[in-house]
Every structure is written in structure tokens, then in C-alpha cells.
Design an enzyme around this catalytic site. Structure first.
Site, PDB file in Angstrom:
ATOM      1  N   LYS A  21       0.574  -1.286  -0.034  1.00 27.94           N
ATOM      2  CA  LYS A  21       0.062  -0.118  -0.074  1.00 27.94           C
ATOM      3  C   LYS A  21       0.893   1.212  -0.373  1.00 27.94           C
ATOM      4  O   LYS A  21       0.941   1.844  -0.302  1.00 27.94           O
ATOM      5  CB  LYS A  21      -0.854   0.033   1.195  1.00 27.94           C
ATOM      6  CG  LYS A  21      -1.312   1.372   1.822  1.00 27.94           C
ATOM      7  CD  LYS A  21      -2.579   1.202   2.696  1.00 27.94           C
ATOM      8  CE  LYS A  21      -1.518   1.246   4.248  1.00 27.94           C
ATOM      9  NZ  LYS A  21      -1.155   2.935   3.986  1.00 27.94           N
ATOM     10  N   CYS A 116      -5.061  12.185  14.124  1.00 19.12           N
ATOM     11  CA  CYS A 116      -5.223  10.862  13.967  1.00 19.12           C
ATOM     12  C   CYS A 116      -4.961  10.203  15.032  1.00 19.12           C
ATOM     13  O   CYS A 116      -4.404  10.655  16.403  1.00 19.12           O
ATOM     14  CB  CYS A 116      -3.985  10.932  12.968  1.00 19.12           C
ATOM     15  SG  CYS A 116      -3.699   9.112  12.668  1.00 19.12           S
ATOM     16  N   ARG A 121       0.233  13.774  13.104  1.00 10.92           N
ATOM     17  CA  ARG A 121       0.630  13.645  12.036  1.00 10.92           C
ATOM     18  C   ARG A 121       1.867  15.020  11.238  1.00 10.92           C
ATOM     19  O   ARG A 121       0.169  15.349  10.441  1.00 10.92           O
ATOM     20  CB  ARG A 121       0.035  12.939  11.353  1.00 10.92           C
ATOM     21  CG  ARG A 121      -0.455  11.603  11.989  1.00 10.92           C
ATOM     22  CD  ARG A 121       0.373  10.635  11.641  1.00 10.92           C
ATOM     23  NE  ARG A 121       0.470   9.849  10.521  1.00 10.92           N
ATOM     24  CZ  ARG A 121       0.272   8.850   9.731  1.00 10.92           C
ATOM     25  NH1 ARG A 121      -0.924   8.655  10.283  1.00 10.92           N
ATOM     26  NH2 ARG A 121       0.956   8.549   8.509  1.00 10.92           N
ATOM     27  N   ASP A 307       4.016   0.174  12.125  1.00  7.81           N
ATOM     28  CA  ASP A 307       2.881  -0.124  11.956  1.00  7.81           C
ATOM     29  C   ASP A 307       3.161  -1.623  12.205  1.00  7.81           C
ATOM     30  O   ASP A 307       1.970  -2.345  11.758  1.00  7.81           O
ATOM     31  CB  ASP A 307       3.322  -0.314  10.118  1.00  7.81           C
ATOM     32  CG  ASP A 307       2.692   1.249   9.425  1.00  7.81           C
ATOM     33  OD1 ASP A 307       2.677   1.843  10.355  1.00  7.81           O
ATOM     34  OD2 ASP A 307       2.910   1.137   8.273  1.00  7.81           O
ATOM     35  N   ARG A 400      -9.042  -0.584   4.229  1.00  6.64           N
ATOM     36  CA  ARG A 400      -7.896   0.445   3.017  1.00  6.64           C
ATOM     37  C   ARG A 400      -6.656   0.419   2.706  1.00  6.64           C
ATOM     38  O   ARG A 400      -6.122   0.322   2.520  1.00  6.64           O
ATOM     39  CB  ARG A 400      -7.950   1.647   4.563  1.00  6.64           C
ATOM     40  CG  ARG A 400      -8.959   2.605   4.885  1.00  6.64           C
ATOM     41  CD  ARG A 400      -8.893   3.932   5.923  1.00  6.64           C
ATOM     42  NE  ARG A 400      -8.255   4.900   5.312  1.00  6.64           N
ATOM     43  CZ  ARG A 400      -7.994   5.699   5.841  1.00  6.64           C
ATOM     44  NH1 ARG A 400      -8.015   6.227   6.809  1.00  6.64           N
ATOM     45  NH2 ARG A 400      -6.544   6.240   5.012  1.00  6.64           N
TER      46      ARG A 400
END
Ligand code: EPZ
Length: 434
Positions: A21, A116, A121, A307, A400
Site C-alpha cells: 500500500k 489522527c 501527523r 506499523d 483501507r
């Protein structure tokens, strides 16, 4: 809509990672630089890609799917206009429009999302890069803008309070590669996505050296040619299946991903008591019935990717002993742990930055609700290790970034399915907001 998962099955088998992604988003932005038709192969079919396609189309760079995973992007008709703000606000990566627009048209204005669920961010480093190249920059009415009569190559240092920025490094590259003169990016992010975008740009005629190190040198060229490029496999998706395999005492191989891009994960899996084998384009993990506790710290590449952090924490909930997982990239990325506690997990957050996980022998199914992409993936992994039935809400987040997540988990032997019916009682929902 939610996922219904009956946990406890040992995951066994092989899955193939979809295209990355985060690499695909950056490569799509880079495809706005050449005037011709860029072909990107291996683009994942996920919601973020569709939002970014719409954003690109709104500034004159439309794209077409020519088969399931091949996207052809036309960069010929770039327009000097602001993308619809409601579209730009849907995703962080809308900032990737700025580098190409500034580089080619000398102006860029993009609406930015606010705070967020994983932490602050900001885009100050992106704007710092553009300012170094000679642009005037600012943030007004929720939009970031940059404007220059003439850009010129320059030295810039892009390190923020949490280290280098992947997005700012890539945005700097996108603008600098078509800016006359030599630019040097000090404190450049070293993530695989930076290396991929550089390889793409150099294939298209850019002159960039040093990607993958902390100092990148760019010699600006007048124009780039459209080329074809293969998006690499998604390292975070791969880590999700490997950690789920490890957490269920399973035997999982992920193909289509470069082991070097997986940061320290194979080493960490070994410390967790697994056998982890890597070969070109594949990683396999074979896990004991219960993992060993570990200590891990996230950070800019080559440290463990932030992540991966939520999924790692989920995998450690049933480990033997106490684990520590420290988050050093985002300042609020442990919000999901209270949802894992519904399964019976014992997690304490210390100073907002470290999860202390006391492994328990058994987790039990529960309803849970995700609040961002990787957090929701973590809840799925937690549910897969818990006995009995769980329901995971938050599929809009999952969709997403993961293509066919439940299909892939089912192929590994998980009892998982997407259920359309409304899920939970008001009582559970109210509790979730606490
Ligand atoms: C990319 O975001 C990824 N997103 C994120 O993945 C990933 O978590 C992150 O890199 C870190 O690896 C995309 O590629 C689309 P950063 P990015 O700029 O580039 C601070 C996912 O789930 N910072 O490297 O936006 C920032 O606050 C997503 O797939 C500044 O201070 O992240 C953070 O602490 C979530 N000023 C640190 O740098 C800036 O101008 C690293 O962020 C920019 C960032």
C-alpha cells in the site's frame, strides 16, 4: 458489517503478499511527474488506492485499471488546482500530491486531515523541504500550500522529533528530481518505500543516489519519461500473517515479499521461540504452542516498523512471561490495547510509550472495535488466538489497507467470515467509548 472469528485454530499454509500500500501510493504520486502513461503492476485493490486515484484525477492525473492489479496513470494533463478538500481530508497520503504539483507547476495546495488516532501527523518537514528548494510555504484554513516562481536544488535536513520522515523524504525527492541543480537530503528516511520510489524515478530518467542511506543526493533533470514498474510486496501485510501464524502456534509462509524489507522481524520471531527461514521473496515461520516473551522497540528503518507494533502486541498477549514493546515513532499508538483487554489480555501502558504485556495462558473471544488500520489488524490477530467467538468491527479501516484479509486467513485454516448484520448491543458500544 464486522468479522466473525472463532479463534484457536493453528494457522498453517502459504499466502502471497499483495502489493505494498505505502509503496504504491508513493509510486502513484511519482507517476504524476512524467507526461506520458506510467504502468504500475501489482497495485493492491484497497480503499486507500481508490481515494488516491480520485485525488490524482482531480488534479489532472487520471488512471485506469487495465487488469485486476495493473494501473495505467496519465501524467500529461496536470492541472493547477486544489483537490476537493473533503477527498484530501480522507487520507494522510494526500500530501503526496504536493511534491509533483510543485515540481511540475510551481504551485501546490492540498487540504490536510487533522489529528489522527495514532498520534500527531504534522507536515512541517514536507514544507521545510519545499522551502529549501525555494518555495514559499504555509498552512491556511486546513490547507498546506507551496508556491515558487523558480525552484533550485538545495541542501536540506529533514529530521523531526521522532527521527526521519518517510513522507517528507519522498515528497522532497518528488519535487527535487525535476528541480534544476543538486539537492541533498540529510536525515533521509531509509525505509524500503524510499528505495522503491528512487528506483522508479531513476528508471524514468531521474538522477538520484544514496537512497536507503541517511543522505540522498539528487541531480535535477528537466523531464522524466513514463515507464512500467512492479510494486513490491507489502511488508506490513506479510508481517501480519507471520505474526498471526506465530501467535497461533502455526506454520505460515508468506511469499512475494523481500525479507530485507521486514526490518528485524525474522530475528524477533526467533527470539519468540519460532523457527524463521528466509529465502528470496519468501519468509516462513514455524511456531511453538506458546511464544516466549520479548522486548522490542519500534523506530525508523531498519528498526522494527511502527506499523507492525499493534500486531506484535496482539501476538504477545499469550506469550510465556512479560513482554515490553516500546513505540518510538508515533505518540499515541496504543489506543487499541483496551480492546485486546476484552479478550482477557493483560496490557499496561507506561508513560504512553511502552506496552507492558503480561502473557496469559488463555484468551477468550469478545466483541472488539478497531480505530485505525493496523489496530484493527491487531484485533483480528488477537481474536484468532482467543478461544471462542469474537466479532471485530472497524472493517472500513481494515479495507483501507488489506486486500482479501479474511480470505487469506481462511486459506490458512482460520474460522473467519465477514458478516453483514449490525453487531453489538448499545451497552457494549457505550463501554467502547470510555
Ligand atoms: C508513513 O507515514 C506510512 N504511511 C505510515 O503507515 C507509517 O506508519 C509511517 O510512514 C512510519 O513508517 C504511508 O506511507 C502512506 P512519517 P508518514 O512522516 O510518511 C513525524 C499505515 O498504517 N513527522 O515517516 O506520514 C511524525 O509525526 C500508515 O500504513 C514530523 O514531525 O510518516 C512521526 O512521528 C500509518 N513532521 C514521524 O515523523 C513531518 O512533517 C514519522 O512519520 C512529518 C512527520
Amino acid at each position: 458489517m464486522h468479522l466473525q472469528i472463532v479463534g484457536g485454530n493453528r494457522l498453517v499454509g502459504t499466502v502471497t503478499a499483495a502489493g505494498s500500500k505505502n509503496a504504491a501510493l508513493a509510486l502513484m504520486a511519482a507517476a504524476m511527474l512524467p507526461a506520458g502513461e506510467t504502468v504500475l503492476r501489482g497495485v493492491p485493490r484497497i480503499a486507500d488506492i481508490e481515494v488516491f486515484r480520485a485525488l490524482m484525477a482531480s488534479v489532472g492525473a487520471p488512471s485506469e485499471w487495465t487488469d485486476r492489479h495493473t494501473l495505467v496513470i496519465s501524467g500529461g494533463g496536470l492541472l493547477d488546482q486544489t483537490p476537493p478538500v473533503e477527498l484530501a481530508r480522507k487520507m494522510r497520503a494526500s500530501y503526496y500530491l504536493m511534491g509533483p504539483l510543485l515540481g511540475r507547476l510551481g504551485r501546490a495546495r492540498v487540504g490536510l486531515p487533522g489529528g489522527c488516532t495514532i498520534g500527531a501527523r504534522p507536515v512541517d518537514l514536507h514544507l521545510k523541504a519545499f522551502a529549501a528548494l525555494g518555495a514559499r510555504t504555509g498552512i491556511e484554513a486546513g490547507e498546506a500550500w507551496a508556491e515558487a516562481r523558480r525552484l533550485r536544488g538545495a541542501d536540506m535536513t529533514l529530521v523531526g522529533p521522532f527521527g526521519p520522515s518517510v513522507g517528507a523524504t519522498i515528497n522532497a525527492l518528488l519535487a527535487a528530481c525535476v528541480t534544476p541543480g543538486v539537492s541533498r537530503i540529510h536525515g533521509a528516511a531509509q525505509e524500503p518505500e524510499v528505495v522503491e520510489v528512487t528506483a522508479f524515478l531513476n528508471r524514468a530518467g531521474a538522477r538520484i543516489a544514496g537512497a536507503g542511506t541517511g543522505l540522498i543526493e539528487v541531480e535535477g533533470v528537466r523531464r522524466l519519461q513514463a515507464v512500467a514498474y512492479d510494486v513490491p510486496g507489502d511488508r506490513i501485510e506479510a508481517a501480519t500473517y507471520l505474526l498471526a501464524g506465530a501467535a497461533t502456534g502455526g506454520d505460515v509462509q508468506v511469499e512475494g515479499v523481500a525479507p530485507w524489507a521486514l526490518d528485524g522481524l525474522p530475528r524477533l520471531l526467533t527470539q519468540m521461540g519460532c523457527a524463521c527461514a528466509t529465502e528470496a521473496g519468501a519468509v516462513r515461520v514455524v511456531a511453538p504452542p506458546r511464544l516466549q516473551a520479548v522486548e522490542a522497540v519500534t523506530g525508523p528503518f531498519p528498526a522494527l516498523a511502527t506499523d507492525i507494533q499493534p500486531v506484535l502486541v496482539a501476538a504477545l498477549c499469550r506469550a510465556q512471561g512479560g513482554s515490553l514493546v516500546e513505540e518510538r515513532v508515533f505518540d499515541a499508538r496504543f489506543g487499541y490495547t483496551s480492546e485486546l483487554e476484552r479478550l482477557g489480555a493483560q496490557i499496561r501502558i507506561v508513560a504512553g510509550a511502552t506496552a507492558v504485556i503480561t502473557g496469559v495462558a488463555r484468551l477468550g473471544g469478545a466483541p472488539m472495535s478497531g480505530t485505525d488500520l493496523r489496530a484493527t489488524a491487531a484485533l483480528v490477530v488477537g481474536a484468532l488466538t482467543a478461544e471462542g467467538e469474537s466479532q471485530v468491527e472497524g472493517l472500513a479501516f481494515l479495507d483501507r489497507g488489506y486486500e482479501g484479509l479474511e480470505r487469506k486467513f481462511a486459506s490458512l485454516g482460520a474460522d473467519i467470515r465477514r458478516v453483514g448484520a449490525p453487531l453489538r448491543t448499545t451497552a457494549v458500544k457505550q463501554e467502547a467509548v470510555r
